[in-house]
Structure formats: C-alpha cells, structure tokens
Design a protein around this motif. Structure first.
Motif, PDB file in Angstrom:
ATOM      1  N   GLU A   1     -76.276  12.367  -1.759  1.00  0.00           N
ATOM      2  CA  GLU A   1     -77.246  11.495  -1.104  1.00  0.00           C
ATOM      3  C   GLU A   1     -76.555  10.496  -0.187  1.00  0.00           C
ATOM      4  OE1 GLU A   1     -80.630  10.120  -3.793  1.00  0.00           O
ATOM      5  OE2 GLU A   1     -79.019  10.559  -5.224  1.00  0.00           O
ATOM      6  N   VAL A   2     -75.301  10.182  -0.530  1.00  0.00           N
ATOM      7  CA  VAL A   2     -74.499   9.264   0.284  1.00  0.00           C
ATOM      8  C   VAL A   2     -73.217   9.978   0.678  1.00  0.00           C
ATOM      9  CG1 VAL A   2     -73.246   7.065   0.331  1.00  0.00           C
ATOM     10  CG2 VAL A   2     -75.435   7.232  -0.877  1.00  0.00           C
ATOM     11  N   MET A   3     -72.807   9.792   1.923  1.00  0.00           N
ATOM     12  CA  MET A   3     -71.564  10.365   2.414  1.00  0.00           C
ATOM     13  C   MET A   3     -70.598   9.221   2.721  1.00  0.00           C
ATOM     14  SD  MET A   3     -70.889  12.760   5.774  1.00  0.00           S
ATOM     15  CE  MET A   3     -71.903  14.078   5.110  1.00  0.00           C
ATOM     16  N   VAL A   4     -69.385   9.285   2.154  1.00  0.00           N
ATOM     17  CA  VAL A   4     -68.346   8.297   2.423  1.00  0.00           C
ATOM     18  C   VAL A   4     -67.290   8.955   3.292  1.00  0.00           C
ATOM     19  CG1 VAL A   4     -66.595   6.775   1.438  1.00  0.00           C
ATOM     20  CG2 VAL A   4     -68.774   7.087   0.259  1.00  0.00           C
ATOM     21  N   ILE A   5     -67.109   8.444   4.506  1.00  0.00           N
ATOM     22  CA  ILE A   5     -66.130   8.994   5.446  1.00  0.00           C
ATOM     23  C   ILE A   5     -64.903   8.092   5.438  1.00  0.00           C
ATOM     24  CG2 ILE A   5     -65.680   9.617   7.844  1.00  0.00           C
ATOM     25  CD1 ILE A   5     -68.694  10.004   8.189  1.00  0.00           C
ATOM     26  N   GLY A   6     -63.795   8.606   4.948  1.00  0.00           N
ATOM     27  CA  GLY A   6     -62.573   7.820   4.820  1.00  0.00           C
ATOM     28  C   GLY A   6     -62.347   7.420   3.380  1.00  0.00           C
ATOM     29  N   PHE A   7     -61.434   8.116   2.706  1.00  0.00           N
ATOM     30  CA  PHE A   7     -61.191   7.843   1.286  1.00  0.00           C
ATOM     31  C   PHE A   7     -59.868   7.107   1.119  1.00  0.00           C
ATOM     32  CE2 PHE A   7     -60.592   9.161  -3.258  1.00  0.00           C
ATOM     33  CZ  PHE A   7     -61.771   8.598  -3.727  1.00  0.00           C
TER      34      PHE A   7
ATOM     35  N   THR B   1     -70.760  12.486  -1.400  1.00  0.00           N
ATOM     36  CA  THR B   1     -69.847  13.405  -0.718  1.00  0.00           C
ATOM     37  C   THR B   1     -68.742  12.580  -0.072  1.00  0.00           C
ATOM     38  OG1 THR B   1     -71.590  15.020  -0.253  1.00  0.00           O
ATOM     39  CG2 THR B   1     -69.614  15.119   1.114  1.00  0.00           C
ATOM     40  N   LEU B   2     -67.498  12.917  -0.395  1.00  0.00           N
ATOM     41  CA  LEU B   2     -66.333  12.179   0.107  1.00  0.00           C
ATOM     42  C   LEU B   2     -65.593  13.042   1.127  1.00  0.00           C
ATOM     43  CD1 LEU B   2     -65.042  10.975  -3.383  1.00  0.00           C
ATOM     44  CD2 LEU B   2     -66.521   9.707  -1.810  1.00  0.00           C
ATOM     45  N   ILE B   3     -65.282  12.452   2.298  1.00  0.00           N
ATOM     46  CA  ILE B   3     -64.604  13.187   3.372  1.00  0.00           C
ATOM     47  C   ILE B   3     -63.408  12.371   3.845  1.00  0.00           C
ATOM     48  CG2 ILE B   3     -64.808  14.035   5.751  1.00  0.00           C
ATOM     49  CD1 ILE B   3     -67.687  14.587   5.278  1.00  0.00           C
ATOM     50  N   ASP B   4     -62.292  13.046   4.106  1.00  0.00           N
ATOM     51  CA  ASP B   4     -61.123  12.369   4.666  1.00  0.00           C
ATOM     52  C   ASP B   4     -60.358  13.353   5.548  1.00  0.00           C
ATOM     53  OD1 ASP B   4     -59.538   9.587   3.863  1.00  0.00           O
ATOM     54  OD2 ASP B   4     -58.238  11.129   4.693  1.00  0.00           O
ATOM     55  N   ALA B   5     -59.753  12.841   6.622  1.00  0.00           N
ATOM     56  CA  ALA B   5     -59.041  13.700   7.580  1.00  0.00           C
ATOM     57  C   ALA B   5     -57.559  13.801   7.295  1.00  0.00           C
ATOM     58  CB  ALA B   5     -59.256  13.173   9.003  1.00  0.00           C
ATOM     59  N   ASN B   6     -57.100  13.177   6.199  1.00  0.00           N
ATOM     60  CA  ASN B   6     -55.683  13.227   5.855  1.00  0.00           C
ATOM     61  C   ASN B   6     -55.479  14.241   4.721  1.00  0.00           C
ATOM     62  OD1 ASN B   6     -53.101  12.741   4.751  1.00  0.00           O
ATOM     63  ND2 ASN B   6     -53.123  10.626   5.468  1.00  0.00           N
ATOM     64  N   PRO B   7     -54.836  15.380   5.011  1.00  0.00           N
ATOM     65  CA  PRO B   7     -54.699  16.418   3.976  1.00  0.00           C
ATOM     66  C   PRO B   7     -53.908  15.949   2.754  1.00  0.00           C
ATOM     67  CG  PRO B   7     -53.364  16.936   5.910  1.00  0.00           C
ATOM     68  CD  PRO B   7     -54.229  15.794   6.283  1.00  0.00           C
ATOM     69  N   GLU B   8     -52.913  15.069   2.969  1.00  0.00           N
ATOM     70  CA  GLU B   8     -52.138  14.569   1.833  1.00  0.00           C
ATOM     71  C   GLU B   8     -53.010  13.709   0.919  1.00  0.00           C
ATOM     72  OE1 GLU B   8     -48.642  12.608   3.188  1.00  0.00           O
ATOM     73  OE2 GLU B   8     -47.826  14.390   4.164  1.00  0.00           O
ATOM     74  N   ARG B   9     -53.883  12.900   1.522  1.00  0.00           N
ATOM     75  CA  ARG B   9     -54.770  12.055   0.720  1.00  0.00           C
ATOM     76  C   ARG B   9     -55.774  12.908  -0.057  1.00  0.00           C
ATOM     77  NH1 ARG B   9     -57.160   7.765   4.338  1.00  0.00           N
ATOM     78  NH2 ARG B   9     -55.061   6.930   4.241  1.00  0.00           N
ATOM     79  N   VAL B  10     -56.243  13.995   0.573  1.00  0.00           N
ATOM     80  CA  VAL B  10     -57.168  14.903  -0.108  1.00  0.00           C
ATOM     81  C   VAL B  10     -56.497  15.506  -1.339  1.00  0.00           C
ATOM     82  CG1 VAL B  10     -58.423  17.081   0.112  1.00  0.00           C
ATOM     83  CG2 VAL B  10     -58.491  15.421   1.976  1.00  0.00           C
ATOM     84  N   ALA B  11     -55.242  15.950  -1.169  1.00  0.00           N
ATOM     85  CA  ALA B  11     -54.509  16.546  -2.290  1.00  0.00           C
ATOM     86  C   ALA B  11     -54.230  15.508  -3.379  1.00  0.00           C
ATOM     87  CB  ALA B  11     -53.207  17.146  -1.779  1.00  0.00           C
ATOM     88  N   GLN B  12     -53.887  14.299  -2.964  1.00  0.00           N
ATOM     89  CA  GLN B  12     -53.604  13.244  -3.938  1.00  0.00           C
ATOM     90  C   GLN B  12     -54.857  12.877  -4.731  1.00  0.00           C
ATOM     91  OE1 GLN B  12     -52.322   9.524  -2.222  1.00  0.00           O
ATOM     92  NE2 GLN B  12     -51.076   9.016  -3.997  1.00  0.00           N
ATOM     93  N   ALA B  13     -56.007  12.805  -4.039  1.00  0.00           N
ATOM     94  CA  ALA B  13     -57.263  12.478  -4.714  1.00  0.00           C
ATOM     95  C   ALA B  13     -57.606  13.536  -5.762  1.00  0.00           C
ATOM     96  CB  ALA B  13     -58.392  12.362  -3.691  1.00  0.00           C
ATOM     97  N   ALA B  14     -57.303  14.802  -5.463  1.00  0.00           N
ATOM     98  CA  ALA B  14     -57.590  15.877  -6.416  1.00  0.00           C
ATOM     99  C   ALA B  14     -56.804  15.693  -7.707  1.00  0.00           C
ATOM    100  CB  ALA B  14     -57.268  17.225  -5.772  1.00  0.00           C
TER     101      ALA B  14
END
Length: 610
Positions: free
Chosen positions: A411-417, A436-449
């Motif tokens: 219901e809410v989209m957060v752009i930039g994690f 829904t969480l979106i980020d353009a930094n692949p390293e940050r995406v992997a770290q968040a996982a």
C-alpha cells in the motif's frame, strides 16, 4: 601579457583560474556542462588563440593528476570484491570494445590507402575513450553504481590496463620493417614482467601497510600530516605504475580499491576531493589548448566530417557490444555515447606513432585535432543520448537489472532504503502496513536481505520501474533518496503519472524543502531537523536546564521554524530572519575612556546643575 604568463608561474596560474571561473558557469548556464566550458576556455587562452599560455604540454603534465585522483576516489567506492565481480565486463566487454574498435578504425584507414601497420597503429591510438570525460559525467549524475555506469567503467578500466601493450605495440610496428622486431618482443615481455611486479607491490602495500600507517599518523592529531599522507599514497601509486609504463590512473585506482574497506576511507576522500576538482578542470583546459584553431579553420570541412564519422563508428560499436553483454537498448545508447570521444592516451599514442615513422606530421596534426574535437562534441552528444534513452526506456521492457516485481503489492512504496528510509519503514511495518521497498544500490539490496528485508532493486526515478513495482496501486509513495535531482524527478513522475498517490518526501536541507514545496509536495521532512532539535534539548539538559523548560524551548524553536518556513515559501529563503534566535553579540566599548566626559556647559558627567 604573453611574456609575463610565460615567465611568471603565478600569472599563468591566475590566467587559468580566471578562465575556469568564467567558463564553467557560462557553459553550465547554456546547458553544455562544465567540461565543454573548460575545453573552450583552454582553446581561447592557448597558443593558437590569445597565446596567454604558450606551453600546454606543461599544463597537461600537471593536470593529468586530476584524472589520477578521480580514479583513486572511484577506487575508494569500489571494493576489490566488487572489482572481481566485474571481471567479465572488464575482460569481455572492455577488451572486446578495444579490439573491435581498433580493427574497425584500422579498416577505415586502410580504405583510405594506409598500409596495414600504420593503419593498425592509428586504430589503436583512436580506440581508447575519454576516461576523465565519461567518469566526470557519471560522477555528476550519481550514476556510477547503475548497471550502465558499471559497464562503462569496466570498459574504461580495461583501456587503462591495455595501455602497456598499446605503448609497446606501436614501436614494434615501427621497428618491424627494420628488422628490430625480436628486440621489441623482448622489451615487451620485460616490461610486462615489471608491470606485474609493481601491481603486486601495490596490492601488498595496500593490504598490509597503508592502514597501519594511517593509524599511526592519525594519533599525531595533525590534519596536514593526514592530507600529506593521502597525497603520498595517490601520487606514489601513480608514479610506481608510470615507472613501468602503466597508466598512472590505473595505479591510483588500484590503491583506492585496496583502501575501500579502510577505516580512514572518508578522511582520504575529504582530503583528495578539492585537489581532484581543480586538476580535472585544468586537464580539460589543457586539452583545449592543444586544439590548433588555425588548422581547424583551414580544414574545417574534412575535420568535421572525420570527427562525426569517428564518433558514429565508436558509438555504434560500443552500443552493439554493450547490448550483446546484456544492456538494455536505452543503456546501450548511454554507454555508446559515453565511450564515443577519444581518450587521453590518443595524445600520447599519436605522437608516438609519428615518432616511429608510421605516419607523417600532417596526418598526426589532423588526428590530434579530430581527437580534441571529439571531446568537445562529447557532452552534447551524451546529453542527447540520455534524452533518447529516457524516451526509449518505458518500452524497453527492462525495469532495472531484470528485477522481478511480482511480489510488490504494498500500500506504501518507500524509494531509497538508506539511513532515513530504513527507519521510516520501521513505523509502517510496525503498524502492519504492507510496504514495497526499492533501492538503486545493489550492495544495499544485498545487505538488507542479510537483515531479513525484501528490498527490490530498481531506479525509482524511472517510470517503468515505478509501474512494475506497483506505484499505481500504492496509496502513498515515500521518497527517501539522497540525491536532490533524483528526488525531484521522482516527484515529477509521480505527480504526472500517479496524481492520486500521496507523496511524502525527505528533503536534504531547507533550500531543498522549499524546492519541493514549490513543486506542490505537501508532506516534506528535512532529514536532520528532528534529530537537531533533540540534540539541542539534550544539550540544555546537560547544562542543568529543567527538562520541562528544555521541552518548552524545543517547542518554541519548532513553532518559529514552521512560521519562518511559511514566509520563505512566499518570499524566498532569506526571509523570516526575525523568527530565528541568533548569537549576535551585544556591542561593547573596545576600551574604557581614559578621562571623564564633559558637557558643553563645562560640567563633568555626573555633576548636578546648581
């Protein structure tokens, strides 16, 4: 003026600074970019125009350090592990781009009547791309971490590595006809062995010596010593690489990559950045000085035709290869434009080709002018490619890194994690709001996982990514990106394409907040405002102020700030100063008067009238 500039280094430096200060703002105002301004400024003050600077080669020798420092800073942001992950792009795409472009340009030269050896030397000299130009533009846009930015960087890094065989091959081609080829091969193998040894030395020093050295120097508490040490690392690695025929930029980049995980990384970045900016400007001005305006005026028609044909061929080859290595059509267009212009090494390899008797002086002059003009034409071409790529992207079918958004139903989209987005998302998740969480930094995406978060990779400033991630279904979009221009683009896209969706946007500072209000965003939060209020209240309590009184003061400052912001939305950022508490000092006399004052009737001050 000419003689003064030649005899006094101070006057020469002043001329360069004045030209840079005038050229960059004018060029940016015209939408051409700072690099074009510096190129034109260099041409204007160079020996073929005003003649204020008569030795551009001396300027370029110093200015090349700007490229060295730029590569060092990029290395600081790219750890060795990430570099290893890019090896396929470096070897495959980068190596392929050099090889195919060299052969294509050699084929064109042979079609114009050149023998195979001179044609191959010319193809090699013009196959390299402008590292400083491409990386400067990527850095300004903040796109180095995007897929197309990484692919472009991989090609440029491959070119830096290829300098050694290129510098060895040209003399070999020149000596082949005279029977000295065997000696050239021996020299080439010896040079390769020396280069490998030096690179190994840089790796060992970076891994085991530099961090302890900075730790020891940091204990002295002397800032100038840390700055000197930072310059020592950059210039030392560059000179070590240069001593064995490698690119200075390659040595500096490797040193930076080895220090990417260091505790002193940010200190190094802060120390080097001011030098990098000035020297990059000086580099482009030095390139501008090499343009012989008389030759351009005399042979303008063939020069323009040669430059346009050269750019078209290089862009087409780079874009086609990028596409074959997985880039989308839009990204391939961007990569092709960034790799189109001639590289810094053209101004080394063309004279080397002339010195080895492979071409004549007129051809060398024509090719040098073509290389310089390609650098002048590059920024407008890159800007045009970016606009065409933006138009092509919605229909490209590639939301971003082939991300699967099928599970994005928030219901809410957060752009930039990043640091703000992570905390903001906590409140939504605590209430059970599907997010829904979106980020353009692949390293940050992997770290968040690794911390249990599902963050989708994607550029939130792209309409196709927002649509694929479910922006049309979202009731609110929270924008927490760090880049002000990216935040602005997201706001404009959401307002145009999803007008019923509410926007909550993080502002970098007060000026950014006012820009967002002007765009029609109602919910804007400055990223440091709340934490600054808490810090101020804690400081009051630490001074012994009662907690209730400290809270009252905090609320008063909050009200005053809100009132000032309302006025600034109408009258501009300098309005509403009366709402701020300032530390303006109370005027005091500089010294006590040495004698009593006297009234006009003769009485001293303090004496009663009779």
């Amino acid at each position: 003026m000419h003689h003064a500039a030649a005899s006094s280094p101070l006057i020469g430096a002043l001329i360069l600074l004045i030209a840079a200060v005038i050229a960059a703002p004018v060029a940016r105002r015209l939408g051409l970019g700072g690099a074009v301004g510096y190129l034109f400024a260099g041409a204007a003050i160079g020996p073929s125009a005003a003649g204020l600077i008569s030795h551009p080669d001396a300027v370029l020798q110093v200015a090349e350090l700007g490229v060295v420092m730029l590569l060092f800073l990029i290395g600081l942001d790219l750890k060795i592990e990430r570099l290893v992950a890019l090896r396929l792009q470096v070897v495959g795409f980068g190596g392929g781009q050099i090889a195919v472009t060299t052969l294509a340009l050699a084929g064109v030269a042979m079609a114009f009547g050149y023998d195979p050896k001179p044609a191959l030397a010319l193809g090699l000299a013009l196959a390299f791309s402008g590292t400083a130009m491409a990386l400067q533009i990527l850095d300004e846009r903040g796109h180095l971490n995007r897929p197309y930015g990484e692919q472009t960087f991989a090609a440029l890094l491959a070119q830096d590595i290829a300098v050694v065989p290129a510098l060895a091959l040209v003399p070999f081609l020149g000596s082949a006809a005279s029977g000295d080829a065997a000696d050239s091969w021996t020299e080439t193998l010896l040079a390769a062995g020396e280069a490998i040894a030096v690179l190994a030395g840089i790796v060992v020093a970076g891994r085991y010596l530099l961090d302890p050295m900075f730790r020891l120097l940091a204990r002295t508490g002397a800032r100038e010593v840390m700055t000197a040490a930072a310059l020592l690392v950059v210039l030392g690695a560059a000179e070590a690489a240069h001593a064995v025929g490698l690119s200075m930029a390659l040595g500096a980049f490797l040193a930076g990559a080895l220090l990417a995980g260091s505790s002193y990384r940010h200190e190094l970045e802060a120390d080097i950045e001011p030098f990098r900016g000035l020297l990059i400007a000086l580099f482009f001005m030095g390139i501008g000085m090499t343009i012989k305006l008389g030759e351009v005026a005399t042979h303008w028609a063939p020069l323009i035709a040669t430059t346009l044909g050269y750019l078209a061929l290089k862009i087409a080859i780079a874009a086609a290869l990028a596409r074959s290595f997985g880039a989308s059509f839009a990204d391939a267009l961007r990569i092709g434009a960034l790799l189109g212009a001639a590289g810094e090494f053209a101004f080394v390899l063309i004279p080397l080709t002339l010195a080895n008797g492979l071409i004549d002086a007129d051809t060398a002059t024509l090719l040098s002018a073509t290389a310089a003009l390609s650098l002048v034409a590059a920024p407008p071409l890159i800007a045009l490619a970016e606009r065409l790529a933006d138009r092509a992207e919605p229909s490209s079918g590639a939301p971003g890194a082939d991300e699967d958004y099928s599970g994005a139903k928030g219901e809410v989209m957060v752009i930039g994690f990043g640091r703000v987005g992570q905390i903001a998302a906590q409140l939504l998740l605590a209430e059970g709001v599907e997010t829904t969480l979106i980020d353009a930094n692949p390293e940050r995406v992997a770290q968040a996982a690794r911390f249990g978060f599902k963050v989708y990779y994607g550029d939130g400033s792209r309409l196709d990514v927002l649509r694929a991630a479910g922006a049309a279904r979202a009731r609110a979009i929270v924008v927490c990106v760090d880049d002000r221009e990216v935040a602005k683009r997201v706001v404009e896209i959401v307002q145009t394409s999803f007008p019923l969706t509410k926007l909550v946007v993080k502002a970098y500072d007060r000026g950014h907040a006012l820009e967002l209000y002007a765009l029609g965003v109602a919910d804007v939060a400055r990223e440091t405002f709340e934490s600054a209020l808490v810090i101020g209240r804690m400081a009051l309590e630490a001074m012994g102020v009662d907690a209730e009184r400290a809270a009252e003061i905090e609320e008063d400052v909050r009200r005053r700030d809100a009132a000032r912001l309302e006025i600034q939305r109408v009258e501009g950022i300098y309005a509403g100063r009366e709402f701020s508490y300032t530390n303006k000092p109370t005027p005091q006399p500089l010294s006590q008067p040495k004698r009593k004052g006297a009234m006009l009737d003769g009485r001293t001050t303090g004496e009663s009238p009779t």
